[in-house]
Design a protein around this motif. Structure first.
Motif, PDB file in Angstrom:
ATOM      1  N   GLY A 209      -2.701  15.675   6.458  1.00 31.47           N
ATOM      2  CA  GLY A 209      -2.947  14.450   5.803  1.00 31.47           C
ATOM      3  C   GLY A 209      -3.556  12.978   6.002  1.00 31.47           C
ATOM      4  O   GLY A 209      -4.744  12.581   5.812  1.00 31.47           O
ATOM      5  N   TYR A 210      -2.550  12.702   5.629  1.00 30.03           N
ATOM      6  CA  TYR A 210      -2.397  10.840   5.561  1.00 30.03           C
ATOM      7  C   TYR A 210      -2.413  10.682   6.443  1.00 30.03           C
ATOM      8  O   TYR A 210      -3.628   9.182   6.521  1.00 30.03           O
ATOM      9  N   ARG A 211      -2.516  10.971   7.571  1.00 29.47           N
ATOM     10  CA  ARG A 211      -3.339  10.552   8.954  1.00 29.47           C
ATOM     11  C   ARG A 211      -4.582  10.604   9.560  1.00 29.47           C
ATOM     12  O   ARG A 211      -4.860   9.832  10.054  1.00 29.47           O
ATOM     13  N   LEU A 212      -5.097  11.677   9.658  1.00 31.51           N
ATOM     14  CA  LEU A 212      -6.958  11.563   9.627  1.00 31.51           C
ATOM     15  C   LEU A 212      -7.058  11.227   8.239  1.00 31.51           C
ATOM     16  O   LEU A 212      -7.858  10.524   8.756  1.00 31.51           O
ATOM     17  N   ALA A 213      -7.288  10.568   7.219  1.00 32.18           N
ATOM     18  CA  ALA A 213      -7.758  10.210   6.214  1.00 32.18           C
ATOM     19  C   ALA A 213      -7.850   8.355   6.701  1.00 32.18           C
ATOM     20  O   ALA A 213      -8.622   7.800   6.117  1.00 32.18           O
ATOM     21  N   ALA A 214      -6.290   8.434   6.850  1.00 29.10           N
ATOM     22  CA  ALA A 214      -5.688   6.889   7.468  1.00 29.10           C
ATOM     23  C   ALA A 214      -6.761   6.033   8.722  1.00 29.10           C
ATOM     24  O   ALA A 214      -7.631   5.641   8.797  1.00 29.10           O
ATOM     25  N   ARG A 215      -6.480   6.885   9.318  1.00 31.65           N
ATOM     26  CA  ARG A 215      -7.017   6.681  10.760  1.00 31.65           C
ATOM     27  C   ARG A 215      -8.395   7.239  11.009  1.00 31.65           C
ATOM     28  O   ARG A 215      -9.459   5.724  11.954  1.00 31.65           O
ATOM     29  N   ALA A 216      -8.995   7.746  10.647  1.00 33.81           N
ATOM     30  CA  ALA A 216     -10.882   7.951  10.539  1.00 33.81           C
ATOM     31  C   ALA A 216     -11.522   7.495   9.864  1.00 33.81           C
ATOM     32  O   ALA A 216     -12.060   8.220   9.134  1.00 33.81           O
ATOM     33  N   ALA A 217     -11.181   6.166   9.030  1.00 29.62           N
ATOM     34  CA  ALA A 217     -11.452   5.837   7.840  1.00 29.62           C
ATOM     35  C   ALA A 217     -13.451   5.789   8.458  1.00 29.62           C
ATOM     36  O   ALA A 217     -14.006   5.377   7.621  1.00 29.62           O
TER      37      ALA A 217
END
Ligand code: ZN
Length: 339
Positions: A54-62
């Motif tokens: 979830g963090y990776r999606l939220a951070a990298r797809a900002a």
């Protein structure tokens, strides 16, 4: 309970959640569903996977999210949320004391890079002590909610300093949170395969997190749910006067709901790609899901069939590849409705 194996069949993978209250509601299930050491550790492993993906999606797809929010990159829990009979087990298993502590941490978050670790107790945030442990023996989320609020307010101002307790010693850890897509992630202990979005939160059952074959498949599930939040589907359906429950299965209700599902499938592919996950994992996930669970007699009218979802996702992957080959950034275009 997680232990005991096979998830039950669930005809609707994804429902826009109607009666979602607070994050504490889901954490509560965590508290009540566990008693043994192995179960606690197994659940933590699933929480960590959820937080990490979830963090990776939220951070990298900002880039794909018009509104952004600071991302802590970790989940807290607190002995006071557990009933008295479970507290000793929780303390022993995680080696935690009275302070709210880090249950799961995304390893590529600024907090992790700054030195925060799982099971660190949070004593103060920017020098302000966290609330005291509430008295009483039954589980309560009062302090966890208060600490989470305190943390979010601090993060809204940028860099924060956490005073943490680890093995009896205190230290300060300072980090600047990443700004990303505002969805927050949580797991709910359940044998049912389910994932939901309520506008703010993305929730997946422990069975669903375990069912996702790898992190990319989990990203497919979470990306779909995040897309519902980013595209504000719940608000759109509410504004359209959609009737929930059984009536959602018919006519205009079903059609408008299905449109949001198609959009979430399409948008989710771009979230995955921007976060560095292979979007082909979404195809893999739905093929497997369709094979193992899709042959039910009941087909929800609110959701496309697995076969249709796979077509939609493949078409978006092909479009993305064309844009990349043309040297353009692969951004979603939901203007063309495809259901
Ligand atoms: Zn959905």
């Amino acid at each position: 309970m997680l232990a005991g194996g096979m998830p039950r069949f669930s005809p609707v993978l994804c429902a826009l959640l109607l009666s979602f209250t607070t994050p504490a509601a889901a954490i509560g299930a965590f508290a009540s569903a566990v008693s043994a050491n192995d179960d606690l550790l197994a659940l933590r492993t699933l929480d960590r996977r959820m937080e990490t993906v979830g963090y990776r999606l939220a951070a990298r797809a900002a880039r794909l999210c018009p509104e952004k929010a600071p991302l802590p990159g970790f989940l807290l829990h607190d002995v006071s949320q557990y009933g008295e009979s479970d507290r000793a087990e929780v303390r022993t298993t995680f080696g935690i004391g009275n302070a709210p502590s880090v249950l799961a941490l995304a390893p590529d978050s600024p907090a992790a890079h700054a030195g925060l670790r799982e099971d660190d107790g949070i004593v103060a945030i920017d020098g302000r002590p966290v609330p005291d442990l509430p008295s009483g023996t039954s589980g309560t989320f009062t302090r966890l909610v208060a600490v989470t609020d305190q943390l979010e307010k601090a993060l809204a101002g940028g860099a924060v300093t956490l005073t943490v307790e680890r093995s009896g010693a205190r230290q300060e850890i300072r980090f600047t949170p990443e700004q990303g897509c505002p969805s927050r992630f949580q797991t709910r202990p359940s044998d049912t395969l389910d994932a939901r979005a309520n506008g703010d939160y993305v929730e997946a059952t422990t069975a669903m997190v375990a069912y996702a074959g790898d992190d990319a498949e989990l990203a497919a599930v979470l990306g779909h749910e995040m897309a519902h939040n980013i595209l504000k589907h719940r608000a759109r359906l509410n504004a359209a006067g959609i009737q929930r429950g059984l009536l959602q299965q018919f006519g205009r209700n079903a059609r408008l709901t299905r449109n949001t599902e198609v959009e979430a499938d399409r948008f989710g592919v771009y979230l995955m790609a921007h976060a560095g996950f292979d979007p082909q994992a979404a195809v893999r996930f739905w093929e497997r899901y369709g094979r193992e669970h899709g042959a039910g007699i009941f087909r929800a009218a609110t959701h496309p069939s697995e076969r249709r979802r796979i077509e939609i996702i493949k078409a978006e992957i092909a479009r993305m590849r064309r844009l990349e080959q043309a040297g353009q950034e692969p951004l979603p275009d939901l203007g063309s409705q495809s259901d």
